[in-house]
Write an enzyme that holds these catalytic residues in place. Structure first.
Site, short mmCIF file in Angstrom:
data_model
loop_
_atom_site.label_atom_id
_atom_site.label_comp_id
_atom_site.label_asym_id
_atom_site.label_seq_id
_atom_site.Cartn_x
_atom_site.Cartn_y
_atom_site.Cartn_z
N CYS A 272 40.99 37.97 34.22
CA CYS A 272 40.35 36.76 35.00
C CYS A 272 39.60 35.83 33.77
O CYS A 272 40.32 35.44 33.00
CB CYS A 272 39.69 37.14 36.19
SG CYS A 272 39.82 36.00 37.26
N HIS A 355 43.23 40.31 39.55
CA HIS A 355 42.53 41.69 39.49
C HIS A 355 43.26 43.10 39.55
O HIS A 355 43.25 43.34 40.92
CB HIS A 355 41.24 41.57 40.29
CG HIS A 355 40.37 40.37 39.98
ND1 HIS A 355 39.16 40.74 39.13
CD2 HIS A 355 40.32 38.86 40.02
CE1 HIS A 355 38.57 39.79 38.82
NE2 HIS A 355 39.25 38.54 39.34
N GLU A 357 42.38 45.78 39.09
CA GLU A 357 41.41 46.84 39.69
C GLU A 357 41.01 46.78 41.31
O GLU A 357 40.67 47.34 41.89
CB GLU A 357 40.25 46.71 38.91
CG GLU A 357 39.10 45.76 39.52
CD GLU A 357 39.50 44.22 39.01
OE1 GLU A 357 40.32 44.22 38.23
OE2 GLU A 357 38.67 43.51 39.51
N1 GLN Z 1 36.88 36.11 38.40
C1 GLN Z 1 36.90 35.78 37.45
O1 GLN Z 1 36.80 36.08 36.34
C2 GLN Z 1 36.64 34.10 37.31
C3 GLN Z 1 36.86 33.30 36.25
C4 GLN Z 1 36.20 31.89 36.37
N2 GLN Z 1 35.03 31.72 36.36
C5 GLN Z 1 37.27 31.04 37.11
O2 GLN Z 1 36.70 30.64 38.35
O3 GLN Z 1 38.44 30.80 36.99
#
Ligand code: GLN
Length: 385
Positions: A272, A355, A357
């Protein structure tokens, strides 16, 4: 606290639209970016995921809090959302692990919530107009006054929120997923070596640490501004770049550190925010999506392979900015064809926008942790994974 004690609350969006409902959780005012999450489960994990720092979350699932709060599902040390918006909430949870109700938990952590809102209509509005700032309040019930506060709040673009959630000190993580919850026993028992991973903490979720530990990693979690020389002192087999809140382009220290570490050619895995920071370090750019992806059923894949993934992000890598001589797309988000994963063409370096995880969400992408470990194994042996 019970439903009969509920007091009025006000929600105002930056475009001037207003919604009236009832308060749950803390009293007071919260201003933040209004985003929606379409997951049907996992509200505790969402509340405690540091990537939601600065945001007020609309939960589209209409009943919130039925299974209460328990001590095992915290994704970090505390909830990070600014506020919560629900259709209906539960004051009397029922679950064998529950130790507290959702309204009590939010009250304890001084986070206001509003319920009785038509969350479907609100979500459609955000989907049409895009994510925008908003405010919820139990004390300011005057629409004009709350709107002024909302309009004075900073925009998410350009905000570095990592400083608010990164660990202040280095710590080591060894705790794997506990046996009753291990969903991939065959894959994790195949790994017989231990790998040292340094995780740059932009706002890391605990289940990432658990999954790395399940696959044989000893994880050293370091603050986001740790210098490359410091990181290399741990002699890591691999580097992990975590998820985190805010605009990735503003996290310049993390981008510079990642760029310097890339020169060491060590295995590197980003999730992410980590994926976006890796993208910047490789020379790409990010842009803000209209309303982002937040939910548990986002399809990601390439050609004939699809994974159903858990997602929570606003920003994405700009495909036109990818340095195609060195980087290739490994996954697209199959709803809107935005970039969902990249890999380096010659280095053992890769990342995903989603994600693997889970917590909450499906486990389709857990194999990516194994892939990271196999790259570290190959790098130890001087071969290619
Ligand atoms: N879950 C995250 O790592 C989000 C990454 C970043 N803050 C976004 O909104 O795209």
């Amino acid at each position: 606290m019970s439903l009969s004690d509920a007091t009025p609350a006000l929600l105002v969006l930056a475009d001037g639209s207003t919604y009236r409902g009832w308060s749950f959780g803390a009293t007071g005012t919260a201003i933040g970016e209004i985003v929606f999450n379409t997951g049907m489960t996992g509200y505790q994990e969402v509340l405690t995921d540091p990537s939601y720092c600065g945001q007020i979350v609309i939960f589209t699932y209409p009943e919130l809090g039925n299974t209460g709060i328990n001590s095992e599902d915290e994704e970090s040390t505390q909830p990070h959302v600014k506020g919560a918006i629900a259709r209906n909430i539960c004051y009397k949870p029922s679950n064998w692990r529950s130790t507290q109700s959702l309204p009590n938990y939010l009250q304890q952590h001084q986070i206001p919530g509003i319920f009785g809102i038509d969350t479907r209509a609100l979500t459609r509005k955000i989907r049409t107009l895009g994510a925008m700032n908003g405010g919820i309040s139990t004390t300011i019930l005057d629409e004009t006054e709350l709107l002024e506060m909302v309009q004075a709040a900073p925009n998410m673009t350009g905000l570095n929120l990592v400083k608010e959630v990164t660990t202040p000190t280095v710590y080591e993580w060894l705790e794997a997923t506990t046996p009753p919850w291990e969903f991939n026993p065959e894959a994790v028992t195949k790994i017989r070596e231990t790998f040292t991973v340094v995780a740059l903490d932009f706002g890391i979720k605990r289940n990432i640490l658990r999954r790395l530990a399940s696959y044989g990693c000893r994880v050293i979690v370091v603050p986001a501004d740790t210098q490359p020389e410091e990181i290399l002192k741990y002699n890591p087999d691999g580097i992990f770049l975590s998820n985190g809140p805010g605009d990735p382009a503003a996290v310049t220290e993390g981008i510079n550190t990642t760029r310097a570490l890339l020169e060491r050619q060590k295995p590197m895995f980003g999730i992410c925010m980590g994926h976006q920071i890796l993208g910047h370090a490789l020379g790409a750019e990010t842009f803000k999506l209209k309303f982002g992806h937040r939910g548990l059923n986002q399809p990601a894949g390439l050609q004939q392979r699809v994974e159903i993934t858990s997602q929570n992000h606003s920003f994405a890598l700009d495909p036109d900015s990818l340095p195609t001589a060195t980087v290739e797309v490994s996954h697209f988000n199959l709803n809107d064809l935005t970039v969902a994963g990249v890999r380096h063409k010659s280095l053992p370096v890769f990342s995903v926008q989603y994600h693997p995880e889970a917590s909450p969400g499906p486990h389709d992408a857990d194999y990516l942790f194994e892939q990271f470990v196999l790259k570290m194994q190959a790098s130890r042996q001087g071969t290619k994974a």
